[in-house]
Structure formats: C-alpha cells, structure tokens
Design a protein around this motif. Structure first.
Motif, PDB file in Angstrom:
ATOM      1  N   TYR A 151       0.831  -1.214   0.000  1.00  0.00           N
ATOM      2  CA  TYR A 151       0.000   0.000   0.000  1.00  0.00           C
ATOM      3  C   TYR A 151       0.863   1.260   0.000  1.00  0.00           C
ATOM      4  O   TYR A 151       0.539   2.247  -0.670  1.00  0.00           O
ATOM      5  CB  TYR A 151      -0.917  -0.002   1.225  1.00  0.00           C
ATOM      6  N   MET A 176      -8.468  -3.456  -0.437  1.00  0.00           N
ATOM      7  CA  MET A 176      -8.653  -2.391   0.555  1.00  0.00           C
ATOM      8  C   MET A 176      -9.839  -2.693   1.466  1.00  0.00           C
ATOM      9  O   MET A 176      -9.800  -2.439   2.680  1.00  0.00           O
ATOM     10  CB  MET A 176      -8.834  -1.046  -0.146  1.00  0.00           C
ATOM     11  N   SER A 179      -8.675  -5.367   3.876  1.00  0.00           N
ATOM     12  CA  SER A 179      -7.685  -4.862   4.828  1.00  0.00           C
ATOM     13  C   SER A 179      -8.337  -3.989   5.888  1.00  0.00           C
ATOM     14  O   SER A 179      -7.975  -4.048   7.074  1.00  0.00           O
ATOM     15  CB  SER A 179      -6.605  -4.064   4.088  1.00  0.00           C
ATOM     16  N   LYS A 190      -3.627  -1.390   8.182  1.00  0.00           N
ATOM     17  CA  LYS A 190      -4.766  -0.471   8.071  1.00  0.00           C
ATOM     18  C   LYS A 190      -4.298   0.985   7.994  1.00  0.00           C
ATOM     19  O   LYS A 190      -4.912   1.810   7.312  1.00  0.00           O
ATOM     20  CB  LYS A 190      -5.705  -0.677   9.261  1.00  0.00           C
ATOM     21  N   VAL A 193      -3.444   1.736   4.481  1.00  0.00           N
ATOM     22  CA  VAL A 193      -4.654   1.854   3.658  1.00  0.00           C
ATOM     23  C   VAL A 193      -5.275   3.242   3.848  1.00  0.00           C
ATOM     24  O   VAL A 193      -5.691   3.890   2.882  1.00  0.00           O
ATOM     25  CB  VAL A 193      -5.654   0.745   4.018  1.00  0.00           C
TER      26      VAL A 193
END
Length: 1232
Positions: A151, A176, A179, A190, A193
């Motif tokens: 990411y 996404m 996650s 996270k 993301v």
C-alpha cells in the motif's frame, strides 16, 4: 607594520623595498589562488549537473530493476509448487513463502526509497506496472508488513489525477475492503490503507464546473471502499478512528453526494452529537459550509439531521452529573453555530423550533445543569460578568460592594483613556447581537427565565443567575434595539402578571422579588460596571463617593491652612515631635507628623527659613536622602517603604516653593552633588567607575535607589528645579547614559519620570532616546511619547513633531508603533489638522501607513494634500481592482475575533473585547467624507459600476468568485452610504431596494450575513446618518437612536420572521447501487438471506447463529469456498451498512484466500452478475418471516436450533402466507 613601512620617513630605503617586494609577491599569490578557486568551482558545478543526470538515470534503472524483481518474485511464488528440483538453478532464489515475503518486502522498501529520493522517477515509471507488482504483495498469504509496504508503494507512486485513473483500472478495491475489515493486530496495514485513501482524495479529487462550491466535486473512491472506511470510523475502539473522521469531513466538502450515498453524513452527524468532543467543533464548521449553499443543504433532512448537534442539551433530562461535561461541549458547539449567520438562519427554520427547544430546557425544574445553558446565553450575547455578579448571585446586597475600598483610597485613580474607536467598534459587533436578542426574546427566553423564578419563593443561586441574565438582556435591548422593539421586551408582562396576582400569594412574592432584583441591578450597574469609568472618566457631581472625596479634600486644605498659621512654640514642638532632631534612625521618626509638617507649616517661607538656619532641621532631613549616607538608598524596595520616596519628592517641592529653599539646595546641601557623582560612577567618559555604584542594577531593583529618579522628575516639573539640574550638569549625565547599552533600565526610568512640560533639556533627552542606536530603547521612548500625546488635553506641536520623526525610523516596529499612536491621536480634529499641516511623507511605510493616510483623507486639508501628491489617483485604482476584495478578508478577521472572545479565554489566553479591536477603514468611505472626495468618485464612475454589478449578480448562488466580489462591493457601497456626502450616490442609483431584496431573498445564507460580509451589516452602516435612517424606515427597517435622537448605526427589520425565513426543501433519495442477479440454488439463497439479516440489529444474533450452523454442514461447504458467493458477500457489505465486527465476521466465513487470481474473478463477476436495468427479477428480501417458511414440514428429530434454519429457508414461488397480521376487511353490499 606594512602601513608604517610605507608611510614613515624614518624607515630605510632597503627595508621599504623589501616590504614592497613582499607585498607584490603576496598579491600575485592571491591572484593565483583566486584563479584556482574559480576553476575548481566551475568543475564542481559541471560535476554536480552530471551527477544529477546520472542520479536520475541510476534511480530510474534501480526502480525498473526493483519492478522486475517484484515481478519475478510473483512468478516464482505462483509456480513454486509445480516446479521440479532440476529447474531451480538460481542461487539466490527464495525457496519458501517466508523468504519470498521477506524478499518482496525488502524490494518494495527499496523502491519506495528510490521514489522518495528522486521525484522525477515517479513520473517516469509507469503507474500500471508499479500497481501490478504491488498487488502481488497484497494477497492473504503475505504478511501484514508486506501488505503495508505494498500500500505504501502504491501511495508513493501516485503523482496526478491521471495516475489515479490508471489506478482505478486495477482490482485494488477488494484488497482495501478486506484490509480495512481486519482487527487491530493489523494496525500497520490499516494505517497504510488510510494513508492511501487520503492520498487518493488529495490527488484525484476534482471539482465540477467553475463554481467551486463545497460538495460539488467528485472523489475517486468506490462505494465499497467508502463503506469500509466509514465502518472503521464508526468503530469506537479503532486507533485510526479520528483520522478517518477527519478524512470523511474533508470528503464531505468535496463530494457530498458520495457521502450521502454511502452513509457518511449519518456517521458525521452521530459523531457531532456523541463525540469525540475534541473533533466536534471541526464537524460543526464543516456542516455550516454544507448548510450555507442550496445545492448542498438539500442532502440534510430539515429539522432532524443538523439538529442532532443540540442533543447534548435537549436530552440532558434524567442524566447524571457525568453528563455535564458533554453538555458543556454541546453548549460550546451551539455557541459556535449561533455566532454564524448560516447557523442562526438554519436554526430559525420552522418558526425557530431548534432555538425554542434549547430555551425550553430552562423550564425543566429538576435539571440542575441548567446553569450551563444560562452561561451559554451569557457567552452568546458577549456579556462579560464582572466580579460583582457573583455577589448578586449569592444573594448579598450590592449597595456596600466596593464602597469600603473606594472610601479608603484617598488618592483618586487616574482617568482611564477612552478607546478612540469604541463607539464605531460596537456598531458592527452589536448589529449581530441585536439580532440575537430579537430572536431569543421572540423564541421565549424571558418567559423561560420567568418560569425559573416560579420554582421557589425564597430564590436560589440558579434563579438569581436567571434574574441576572434577564437584567443584562433588558439592558442590551435598551441599548441596541430600536425604541418600539425595546419597549416590547422591557415590558416583561409575565413578571408583572406574577407581581400583580393577588389571588395567589406565592406568585406575588415571586414577581415582587424579581422586580426588586432587577431594580437593584439597574441601580448598582452604573456604579459597579467596569466600563463606567471608561465612558465617564470624570466623577459625576452627584455620585455617591463624590461627597466623601470632597470632604477629604476640604479636611486636607484646612489642615494645611492651620499649619501655615502655626505659632513659634507649636512649630518648635512639632519639629521636636518628628524626632528628626533627636536621632538619625528613621524608624524612630514620626512619619505622619513629619509629612504634615512638610506639606503644611514649611510652605510658609518664614518657617522654612527657620527650619534651615535656626534648627538645622532641613539639614538633618536632607542628609537622610543623600546617596552616600546609605540610609535612604539602602532601604529595601518594599511597599511599606515607598512612602519615603513620596516624602522625598514632597521635600523637594516644598524647598523649590521658596527662594531660601532653592538657595539651600544650590549652595549648602550636597544632595544634587552626590546625585551627579553617583551618575558619574556609571559614566564611561569620566573613568571613575566603581565596582558597586549607587545606581547599579541590583540596587535599582532591590532598594529605594530608584526613588532618586522620581525626585529628579519632581525637580524637572519646576523651572527652578530645571535650573538646578542644568547647573549641576545632571542632564549631561543623562546624555552620557543614553549612549550605554548595559543600563537600559536606568535610561527607561529617566525617560519615564522626567517632566516634559517645560521646553528644555528634558525634551532633548527624550529626542536623544528616540534616536538611540538601540531598537528596544527607541521602542520604549516611542511608546512613552505616544502616552504623552494620548494624555495631553491639547495638541502639542513638539510631541507630534517627534512622533512624526519616528515614522522614518529604520526599524519597522518603531514605525508601526508611531503609526498606531498617530492614528489614535488623529481622532481629535485639532490634532489631525495639525498633523496634516506638517505634511509628513508616508509612502515609504507601505501598508503600515495606509490607516493613517485614510485618516488624512477624512479632512478637506488632508484630502487636498494627498490629492496633490498623487496618492488618491493611485490608491483608488488599486482599491477598485484589488484591495476592495482584500478588505473583505480584513473585516472577516475583525468580526471573527470579536465573536470568538470566550473561546480564547477558555483556552487560557488573554481575551480582547470587541471594542479593543480596530475596525478596518474603507477607502471609499473615507473618501466620501469630503466634498472633493465625492467629486473625484463621481468623475471616476466607480459607484455606477458597483450598482450595475449588484443588480446583475445579486442572487448569485454558485460562483464563489462572484459571491466574494459581490460582498466586497456591498461593503464598499455600505461605507459610502455611511457618510452624508456618499448617501446621495445610493439615492441616485436607487440601489437600497436592491440591497434589501438581496438581504431578504438571497438563497446563499452567507450573502445574507454569515457574521461579517452581508447586507445585514451593510444596512446597519446605512443607518449611521439621519437621512439613511429615514430611508430605511420607509422600507420597514428601524434604526436605533441615542437619547439625543441621533442614529447609532444599528438597524433591525420590523418583520423579523420575514427576514429570517428560510424555505424548506426535499431531500433527494440516494440509490443503493446496482442489484445482482439473485442466486438460483436454495442453499445460496439461505446463506445470502442470513447475510442480509446481519444488517438488522433485531435479528442479527439469530442470523449469525444460523450462518455458523450452515458452515458446519457439508452441503454448504462449497458455498463458503465459492468465489461467486464471496463476490455476492462483498457486494452486499459494499451496498448496505454493516458495522466493522459484522463485516469482519462475514469475510471470515469464506474459506478462500484473496489473491490476484481471485481478484480477477471478482472483477469478472462484477460484470456478469449485474442485473440488467429492465429486469423484473427483484432482489431477495432482506427481511424473513419469524413464523416459519410455509410449505415445509418440520421433522421431529430436528433440534430446536434447526428451527432457525427452517425459518431462513424460503421458496422461489410466492404462496399465500399462513397468517395475515392485517385485520380482515369486507366491502358490504357487493357479492360475486
């Protein structure tokens, strides 16, 4: 040595020749070294440019190599299971999943480092290739660190909106979504993301059209990602919750349709009501922007959505003390909202229902936290409670408050200087306060406060605080509102009805007590209010304390007169009574007798001569004050010893009152001689400096040595004293000290205590300090000079000339300070005329000098001077094109400070009242104060263009640039109409009806007000002149008048309901997205029905148990490993609202790993499973019957848990239900 050899004739020729040859050789060497430095510098420059190119090429090659490595790692991991041992020929090839994961993580980190160090590589590397290799590291079998690096790599590869478009072509959304559904153990993943989502919002967001309105753009995020992101922000224990909420607030201002479609608005409203408290003010301002525009406010349900911000106050009933903190936070939010025009207009919808709800909470008798609401109204109305308010609330009498303190203070305090623009400042701020008072009183504030009186006949602290609020509201109404509107409020009919209710005695007691408290407040407010001394600095002749002060002065005058008539025997006895003749210990002296003797009998020249020559009293007394006697000069600097400093000043004043006293100081006493010697100890020109001088810093701070400066200041107030200071060369010592940097405390003390009323050396000392080589001395001297100008009753040319000289100081801080004092002094027309006659040049000051130049424009002499200098022509063009918009920013800053004082004070900073903030002056307003200025404005034709623009764009509600320009023009027109010379321009163009129409009918709430830049304030400016007030009265706008009958610059509408009316709207229905083709298999229907039921909080537990049972059955095993069913589950949680634990539970049901192959299948299903638009097949119902599925028998061997399963089984053919819950109806009279 070299200079001496070349110029001295005593040197021999050989030595001179040798020196010259050495000099020539040194010069040649210097030239060679300089040439070499230039050559090396040029080589280094070329090398750097080559290295930069090589760095870019190297970085690009490294990036490409990393991409190839990541791609090969993906291929090796996919073919690892099928590869034979003979094919593994690469030495460094990873042999296990852990090694592949570690190698992929390391490679992605290296690639991110390359992208961070060289930004050009980001544009050179194809984003598609980067995303393609990054997706290989997002599969479930990779570690969380690897997914976080993937990411992070994608985020650093994004450079522009085109890269966002290419990113959307890849199936990144599924990764996404999954996650974001992971637990807090995967916080590192996270977090990346969330950062990626913020980067996408920042880089890829676009605004539709040229209007730039909030919420009119688009954010390149899918509904599925948004719902996953919202679920994270909704989870209370998630560590990323706050940043997610802030991101959603940003998205709300960009793409409000996306937020409405995915449920983000609902979440932000819930956070605004429930907390966290620290983010609530940000959300309140965000929703104010939404409410402001018609195109965005339609997404809020009027009367329900935004009003959730009031729930902390309106739902306080039945809550315990722990709710008080949330209630205070909610009160601060309400204050913030009602201090903006958009918030006030929104809460006035539906007959002020929201404001009435807040006020009605005061009527609940058992609600102890109502004090918070009362404090909120104090804050809203900018009422600053003084100290005596608490005395009033405690039920103590106000008649004796401060009386004892004021009587014992014999020396009257100096009059406080009145702020020069206080009345003007109050106009803009109080224009809005007046509207708030009208709104609150019509919503029933006074009636609610009266109901608080009725709770107890004896009164309580809360009821007395309510009385205090009512009294302050009545005073503000009397001050700010027109007479007709103020009279309705002042009548307080409910209170008088209670006081005149003879049928119920308790009502009469309550009403009488309330009226008595209001009367007590009004009688004592003028005496106790802190601003009373500012507005009326001179004590009134009929004031209560004046008789006491007058009596004290009479007693002092009688004592002096009696003392001067004292006989010889009494005089001698008094001298002995002082103990000065008997002992040198000053602690044994009778200070009161000594003071009375100096201020009384010694003013008689005969008694003074006797005290000097006969009894040697003065010699003994003056020896006490000699610096080198170390008696007075060594006394500690405490409050009890300050009386000796005053005594020394009094002694010098008494001696200077007679020729014998002056002669004694000049010829017989050593006081002034020792003072000069003490200064000489610090004088670098004398060379007599000592280690511990009299005027050392320590002695000045800790002893009464500082009192010598006050005594010298006393001498400088008398001509004879100035002559003595000149004779003993004290001023010369001052001149020498002004050049020293180490003793700025002494220089400041000298400047502060000298008297400048006599033309002479004192003024020269001040002018020398004003031109000191040290900036801090110049700033202090300029500040003191400004205070002299402020305190002077008449215009002094010498002070103004010195202050004008400071305008040319090289330090801008000094110039700015001088401009401030001149601007304040020029409020007096006499001083303004005198300054203009001096014709100062202010062009070098830039923006700092503009306020002062505008002051010059307000007089005919100043305008003529500036017009001849070319300033008017230059500035009017700049204002017409640029500065008229900049004025909008200035006025917004002014009113933002004026209305946010309490917020500053709550944070612990020093608050400033609205009257302490200077209102920015408008060029056109100052211009029309003179006849020549009106003539120039007419010739330029600017006002006609202003009027045309207002008529053309008065109802604009989309283009932000046009709205800002409209506001700036409205402010210009308002300032022009605020002068008697400028009002004819408005009458000629007939623009006032147009302004009124905009104020009452504009769809954009900010144009109608929003704290500052609105027609509401412009109409207040138009009511400054009597002619403008008469014109507004014809259009049903009433102006506030002073007791003398002159308009005060405040104007309010007679029909308030018409003015604050905001039409309601219909909220558009947002679609839930495209539906899928319903599943065919009965088992699939049961699973999907249970997943749908998880969104229903009533049957969610039952649905979760059903899914757990279904997963254990063998016939459902293929369903929970089916990629198509996994897609249906992803589509469901991307379409409807599920909380984060439920989303995690649904994804964990499927025993399937998310990787590149599955992501491609999901993208395929997204196209093939979509239901056509014209299909008649409905989506499966998300609500199931709790009475069982018809058509299926129940087997006795099935357990009770299996009954839940049976309830979820349905049939594809609709049959008549077993039980109908609707009542049976029959139409009588018709038969088949």
């Amino acid at each position: 040595m070299l200079q001496l050899a070349l110029t001295d004739q005593n040197f021999s020729d050989d030595l001179r020749v040798k020196v010259e040859s050495e000099l020539d050789r040194a010069k040649k060497e210097i030239e060679v070294i300089t040439s070499q430095m230039r050559t090396i510098s040029a080589k280094v420059t070329r090398k750097i440019s080559v290295e930069e190119k090589d760095d870019f090429r190297t970085a690009l090659n490294n990036a490409i190599e990393c991409i190839k490595t990541l791609s090969s790692l993906g291929k090796s991991s996919t073919s690892q299971l099928s590869t034979s041992p003979s094919t593994s020929t690469i030495k460094a090839a990873p042999s296990s999943d852990e090694e592949v994961d570690a190698a992929r993580t390391d490679t992605m980190n290296r690639l991110v480092g390359v992208l961070q160090r060289n930004l050009r590589v980001r544009y050179a590397v194809p984003i598609s290739e980067v995303v393609q290799v990054a997706l290989l590291g997002l599969s479930d079998k990779c570690s969380k660190q690897c997914r976080a690096c993937a990411y992070r790599l994608i985020r650093h590869a994004l450079v522009d909106s085109e890269s966002i478009v290419r990113l959307q072509q890849h199936p990144l959304d599924w990764y996404m979504i999954k996650s974001l559904a992971r637990d807090n153990k995967h916080a590192v993943e996270k977090e990346q993301v969330v950062k990626l989502i913020r980067a996408i919002v920042e880089i890829g967001s676009t605004k539709s059209g040229s209007s730039g309105n909030s919420g009119s753009g688009s954010v390149p995020l899918s509904d599925g990602v948004m719902r996953a992101f919202i679920a994270t922000a909704e989870q209370p224990d998630d560590p990323l919750r706050l940043i997610c909420i802030e991101t959603l607030a940003e998205i709300l201002l960009i793409d409000i349709e996306l937020m409405s479609r995915t449920g983000g608005i609902r979440l932000l409203l819930h956070v605004l009501a429930e907390g966290p408290l620290e983010i609530a003010p940000i959300l309140a301002l965000t929703f104010l922007h939404v409410v402001d525009s018609p195109s965005t406010r339609v997404y809020l349900h009027p009367g329900t959505d935004f009003e959730i911000a009031l729930s902390g106050v309106t739902d306080a009933y039945g809550k315990g003390p722990e709710h008080d903190e949330r209630m205070r936070a909610c009160a601060r939010i309400i204050t913030l909202l009602l201090r903006t025009w958009s918030g006030l207009m929104y809460f006035c919808m539906d007959n002020m229902r929201a404001i009435r709800t807040i006020i009605d909470t005061l009527r609940i008798p058992s609600l102890d936290s109502r004090e918070i609401i009362i404090d909120m109204f104090f804050d809203l109305l900018n009422i600053k409670p003084p100290d005596w308010h608490q005395t009033f609330i405690d039920g103590r009498r106000l008649t004796m408050y401060r009386r004892s303190v004021q009587i014992t203070d014999s020396p009257p305090s100096p009059p406080l200087s009145r702020k020069p623009q206080e009345s003007e400042n109050l106009k803009l701020a109080d224009q809005y306060i007046a509207l708030l008072i009208l709104t609150f009183t019509q919503a029933g504030l006074l009636d609610a406060l009266t109901s608080m009186f009725e709770e107890s006949t004896t009164g309580s602290n809360l009821s007395r605080k309510a009385t205090l609020l009512m009294a302050e509201v009545l005073q503000l109404a009397n001050k700010l509102l027109p007479l007709s509107q103020a009279a309705k409020i002042q009548s307080i009919p409910r209170v008088f009805d209670l006081a005149s209710d003879y049928g119920r005695g308790e009502h009469r007691i309550i009403g009488s007590l309330a009226l008595s408290a209001l009367d007590s407040f009004n009688r004592n407010a003028a005496r106790l209010h802190p601003t009373a001394s500012i507005k009326n600095s001179r004590p009134r002749a009929n004031s209560g304390e004046d008789a006491v002060r007058r009596g004290q002065r009479q007693v002092e005058q009688v004592k002096i007169k009696i003392g001067m008539q004292m006989d010889d025997r009494t005089f001698q006895a008094t001298l002995l009574e002082t103990q000065v003749m008997l002992t040198k210990d000053h602690t044994k002296w009778n200070f009161d007798t000594l003071q009375d003797l100096i201020e009384g009998p010694l003013l008689n020249p005969k008694r003074l001569e006797e005290a000097i020559k006969g009894s040697r009293f003065i010699r003994r007394l003056m020896s006490f004050f000699h610096p080198f006697s170390h008696r007075f000069s060594d006394m500690p600097r405490i409050k009890a010893n300050q009386r000796w400093v005053k005594l020394g000043c009094t002694v010098l004043t008494t001696l200077l009152a007679s020729p014998d006293g002056k002669r004694y100081l000049e010829t017989e006493d050593d006081f002034l001689k020792q003072i000069v010697k003490s200064f000489a100890q610090l004088d670098p020109y004398n060379g007599t400096m000592e280690s511990d001088p009299i005027f050392s810093k320590a002695r000045m701070q800790d002893t009464l040595t500082y009192g010598y400066l006050e005594m010298l200041g006393t001498l400088s107030t008398h001509e004879k004293g100035v002559e003595l200071m000149e004779k003993f060369k004290i001023f010369t010592a001052f001149y020498h000290l002004s050049d020293t940097r180490s003793r700025d405390d002494l220089i400041k003390g000298i400047i502060l205590h000298l008297d400048y009323s006599i033309d002479g050396h004192s003024r020269i000392v001040l002018s020398k300090a004003l031109t000191s080589s040290y900036v801090h001395i110049r700033i202090f001297a300029t500040s003191h000079l400004g205070s002299l100008v402020r305190e002077s009753a008449t215009a002094n040319a010498w002070t103004l000339r010195l202050l004008l000289t400071q305008l040319y100081d090289p330090a801008m801080d000094v110039c700015e300070l001088a401009v401030q004092f001149l601007q304040e002094a020029c409020e007096s027309m006499e001083i303004l005329r005198l300054v203009v006659e001096m014709q100062p040049a202010l062009d070098h000051l830039g923006d700092i000098g503009h306020p002062l130049l505008m002051k010059f424009m307000s007089t005919p002499v100043g305008f003529r001077y500036l017009y001849d200098a070319g300033y008017i022509d230059r500035e009017i063009d700049m204002w017409f094109h640029e500065r008229i918009v900049w004025y909008v920013v200035q006025i917004e800053v002014y009113l933002a400070k004026a209305f946010n004082v309490s917020a500053v004070e709550n944070n612990g900073d020093v608050g400033t009242s609205s009257s302490d903030i200077s209102v920015p002056r408008h060029f056109y307003g100052e211009m029309t104060k003179t006849e020549l200025g009106c003539q120039v404005l007419h010739e330029k034709g600017h006002f006609a263009e202003f009027a045309h623009f207002i008529r053309q764009h008065g109802v604009e509600n989309e283009d932000v640039d046009i709205i800002i320009k409209l506001k700036s023009i409205l402010w210009a027109v308002g300032n022009i109409g605020a002068t008697e010379g400028g009002l004819p321009f408005l009458e000629e163009e007939e623009i006032i009806p147009t302004i009124l129409e905009i104020a009452e009918k504009s769809p954009v709430l900010s144009v109608r007000g929003q704290v500052t830049l609105t027609c509401f304030f412009v109409l207040g400016l138009l009511s400054v002149t009597p002619q403008g007030a008469e014109i507004l009265d014809d259009y049903h706008w009433e102006s506030t008048l002073s007791p003398a009958g002159y308009p005060t610059g405040l104007s309010t509408p007679m029909d308030l309901e018409k003015f604050i009316f905001v039409p309601t709207w219909e909220t558009p229905m947002c679609s839930t997205g495209n539906q899928l083709i319903p599943p065919i298999s009965q088992n699939e229907i049961e699973v999907m029905t249970a997943i749908h039921n998880l969104a229903n909080t009533v049957i969610a537990n039952q649905a979760s148990r059903t899914l757990a049972r279904l997963k254990t059955r063998s016939e459902y095993k293929d369903i929970f490993s089916s990629s198509s069913m996994f897609y249906r589950a992803l589509h469901t949680i991307s379409t409807y609202r599920y909380r984060l634990p439920v989303r995690r539970y649904i994804l964990d049901l499927f025993e399937i790993e998310l990787d590149c192959d599955l992501a491609k299948q999901l993208s395929h299903y997204a196209e093939t499973l979509q239901a056509p638009d014209d299909t008649s097949t409905a989506a499966p119902s998300r609500v199931v019957s709790v009475l069982g599925i018809p058509g299926r028998a129940r087997h006795g061997s099935e357990s009770g848990d299996d009954d839940d399963l049976e309830e979820l089984r349905g049939t594809t053919v609709a049959t008549e239900p077993v039980m109908n819950l609707r009542p049976m109806s029959r139409i009588v009279g018709f038969e088949k």
